[in-house]
Design a protein around this motif. Structure first.
Motif: not given
Length: 173
Positions: A47-48, A50-52, A54-55, A59, A61-62, A81
């Motif tokens: 998750a961490v 992908l948060l980095v 993903n944007p 683009r 929501r995770l 995910f």
């Protein structure tokens, strides 16, 4: 069996769970919870990351949330995910082709590696799913299958799962 649709909720009567021993049920649930707890750190790391990541390529929501049909025909929210473009979800009908055009490049990698399924350990911990068994179908597909597929309702006698025969033998979209 009778099926009642009340708004977005579906209720069923006449769905019997298969007979299994109490020892088996307790051992299976214990293993589901133990393995899911062991996987939580991996879910957090993914998750961490992908948060980095993903944007830029993906683009939005995770997590992707979808209403699925579970044990006894009860609806629950399944977590994954997100591997598709924002705004896409239940696009095709129950027998429609997989809409590959809405899968993002990062999503393709997540699906190929099955990482997109990892958040479903949360569903296991909540008691909505198990690790092994039949896959839960999205609610509107499941309603169709109940009417169209002989003996489909037997699947609703057990907790749905993260992985089972279809994923190991048939493949994955």
């Amino acid at each position: 069996m009778s099926i009642d649709f009340v708004g977005s909720q579906t209720t069923f009567s006449g769905i019997a769970a298969p007979r299994v021993s109490l020892t088996f049920s307790v051992a299976k649930r214990f293993m589901d919870v133990a393995v899911s707890l062991a996987l939580l750190p991996l879910v957090a790391v993914c998750a961490v990351l992908l948060l980095v990541m993903n944007p830029i390529p993906n683009r939005g929501r995770l997590f992707f949330r979808q209403i699925r049909m579970g044990r006894g025909g009860r609806a629950f929210v399944a977590y994954k995910f997100r591997s598709i473009k924002p705004g896409h979800g239940e696009i095709s009908g129950p027998y429609g082709p997989v809409e590959t055009s809405c899968i993002t490049p990062l999503g393709r990698a997540l699906r190929r590696s099955r990482i997109d399924e990892l958040p479903q350990v949360i569903n296991v911990l909540l008691g909505n799913m198990s690790l092994i068994g039949p896959r839960p179908d999205c609610i509107h597909h499941a309603r169709f299958y109940l009417r169209d597929v002989p003996d489909y309702r037997a699947r609703l006698g057990v907790r749905p799962e993260i992985s089972g025969y279809a994923q190991t033998e048939v493949g994955y979209a």
